[in-house]
Design an enzyme around this catalytic site. Structure first.
Site, PDB file in Angstrom:
ATOM      1  CG  ASP A 119      -2.302   0.531   0.971  1.00 19.21           C
ATOM      2  OD1 ASP A 119      -2.440   1.331   0.028  1.00 19.21           O
ATOM      3  OD2 ASP A 119      -3.236   0.209   1.734  1.00 19.21           O
ATOM      4  CD  GLU A 152       0.622   4.512  -7.587  1.00 18.31           C
ATOM      5  OE1 GLU A 152      -0.342   4.208  -8.331  1.00 18.31           O
ATOM      6  OE2 GLU A 152       1.213   5.595  -7.637  1.00 18.31           O
ATOM      7  CG  ASP A 210      -9.673   2.101  -0.663  1.00 17.42           C
ATOM      8  OD1 ASP A 210      -8.675   1.981  -1.397  1.00 17.42           O
ATOM      9  OD2 ASP A 210      -9.630   2.031   0.573  1.00 17.42           O
TER      10      ASP A 210
HETATM   11  C1  GLA Z   1      -5.969   1.362   1.517  1.00 20.90           C
HETATM   12  C2  GLA Z   1      -6.159   0.352   0.403  1.00 20.90           C
HETATM   13  C3  GLA Z   1      -7.283  -0.591   0.774  1.00 20.90           C
HETATM   14  C4  GLA Z   1      -6.963  -1.280   2.091  1.00 20.90           C
HETATM   15  C5  GLA Z   1      -6.696  -0.246   3.174  1.00 20.90           C
HETATM   16  C6  GLA Z   1      -6.153  -0.877   4.443  1.00 20.90           C
HETATM   17  O1  GLA Z   1      -7.076   2.214   1.624  1.00 20.90           O
HETATM   18  O2  GLA Z   1      -6.424   0.986  -0.812  1.00 20.90           O
HETATM   19  O3  GLA Z   1      -7.505  -1.534  -0.248  1.00 20.90           O
HETATM   20  O4  GLA Z   1      -5.844  -2.109   1.911  1.00 20.90           O
HETATM   21  O5  GLA Z   1      -5.753   0.728   2.768  1.00 20.90           O
HETATM   22  O6  GLA Z   1      -5.932   0.056   5.452  1.00 20.90           O
END
Ligand code: GLA
Length: 414
Positions: free
Chosen positions: A157, A190, A212
């Protein structure tokens, strides 16, 4: 004299490097031969967020087998954020001892004993998005630890990465994983910020293209400093990226929300289908231990999965769209094609697709249909009653419900 000093200096540098073995010659390329079709598995985040522990992960592995998901092609059991405990005095990371008392190696052994693979999560920055220890400055140690545990997949991440450049940071972890020597899929997460499709092909096996996913068919969740995107919003954001995807390197529009309760059965179908059409990783994000029959049917639809896992590895594309009805196509191996009618509107829509008047052309894959000279059989893949008797000699006539999809597989008639 000056020359002599310079050459002595150069000699001592190279002797120094030799004394260190090949430590200073890093290989910044990913493990080859992995993820030749989009990875399939499960990940804890969408449903459980930080609530992860070893019992749940074991149960998820059991459920992946007992529900038929393993047989349908799912392989990875991926633990997302928050499994971490602290680093020890030497800097090595340990799992949270309360949540993972048996340790990660034992968990990996268990998952492997089921014929599945185990994935884990870290972050290029000082801390993960959930505030656990990140890998920044510990990349080589963490990679060694994951190799010792037998980890097969790493989602990496991008929180808390101030001052870092994405390409360099991801190359560093890839070099570390390579050096540790245990083949592992690297999932670059990322969020598409630094265009990973431009530099990620040899660095990782998949890269997130967006922020997300939000558990909603067609809406945006504004978190203030960042937004999460509904299924349709994420789909739209894939435009212009298909030329970067292929065997071993995939665009990742984030994990599935199928079976997580917010989508209707039709929306679950449409979500799963569109991810299949765009050759996305199929990483389920629901509780596999308590799925409804309908959810199992969506996640294990073998024909939809075959479209996703097709060995050509070509990402599908939107052929046209009007009034919320979109036609998407994906060329498949052996001259087959998948065609999906996606109804984003709030009313049912009629389809009348006259093959004789169409010729579908994929300028990137350089493939074309030939309806004038070749007859294809048509299989409606969500319709259990359809036996594939129809052909492209006659127009396809149908009706697609609101927020639902019809998918056809065309196969050249022998
Ligand atoms: C980010 C990622 C998610 C998840 C969260 C975990 O937002 O994009 O997919 O892995 O972190 O904290």
């Amino acid at each position: 004299m000056k020359k002599l000093i310079y050459s002595l200096f150069a000699l001592s540098l190279s002797l120094g490097a030799m004394a260190q073995g090949d430590n200073y010659v890093q290989d910044y390329t990913k493990f080859q031969g992995l993820a030749l079709t989009p990875p399939m598995g499960w990940n804890s985040w969408n449903k459980f967020a930080c609530n992860v522990d070893e019992n749940m992960v074991r149960q998820m592995a059991d459920a992946m087998v007992s529900t038929g998901m393993k047989d349908a092609g799912y392989t990875y059991i991926n633990i997302d954020d928050c499994w971490h405990g602290d680093r020890d005095a030497k800097g090595f990371i340990h799992p949270d001892a309360k949540r993972f008392p048996s340790g990660m190696k034992a968990l990996a052994d268990y998952v492997h004993s089921k014929g599945l693979k185990l994935g884990i999560y870290s972050d290029a920055g000082s801390q993960t998005c959930g505030g656990r220890p990140g890998s920044r400055g510990y990349e080589f140690q963490d990679a060694l630890t994951y190799a010792e545990w037998g980890i097969d997949y790493l989602k990496y991440d991008w929180c808390n990465t101030e001052g870092l450049k994405a390409e360099g940071a991801y190359k560093t972890i890839t070099a570390a994983l390579k050096k540790a020597g245990h083949p592992i899929v690297l999932s670059i997460c990322e969020w598409g910020t630094d265009k990973p499709w431009d530099w990620g092909q040899n660095v990782g096996h998949l890269w997130r293209t967006t922020g997300d996913i939000y558990n909603c068919f067609d809406c945006i969740k504004d978190h203030g400093t960042w937004k999460a995107w509904g299924v349709m919003q994420i789909l739209d954001k894939q435009e212009g990226l298909r030329q970067f995807a292929g065997p071993g390197h995939w665009n990742d529009p984030d994990m599935l929300e199928v079976g997580n309760g917010a989508l209707t059965p039709g929306e679950d179908r449409a979500h799963f289908t569109m991810w299949a059409m765009i050759a996305a990783p199929l990483i389920a994000g629901n509780d596999l231990r308590s799925m409804s029959k309908e959810t199992v049917e969506v996640l294990t639809n073998k024909e939809v999965i075959a479209i996703n896992q097709d060995k050509l590895g070509v990402q599908g594309f939107k052929l046209n769209g009007a009034d919320g009805l979109e036609t998407w196509v994906k060329p498949l191996a052996n001259g087959d094609w998948a065609i999906a009618f996606l109804n984003r509107s709030d009313k049912a829509q009629k389809i009348n697709f006259d093959w004789a008047k169409q010729n579908i052309k994929d300028d990137i894959a350089k493939l074309e249909t030939s309806f004038s000279t070749t007859t294809y059989t048509i299989k409606n893949v969500w319709d259990k009653k359809d036996k594939g008797a129809a052909t492209t000699k006659k127009a396809f006539v149908g009706e697609v419900a609101s927020h639902d999809v019809i998918v056809l597989r065309l196969t050249k008639k022998k």
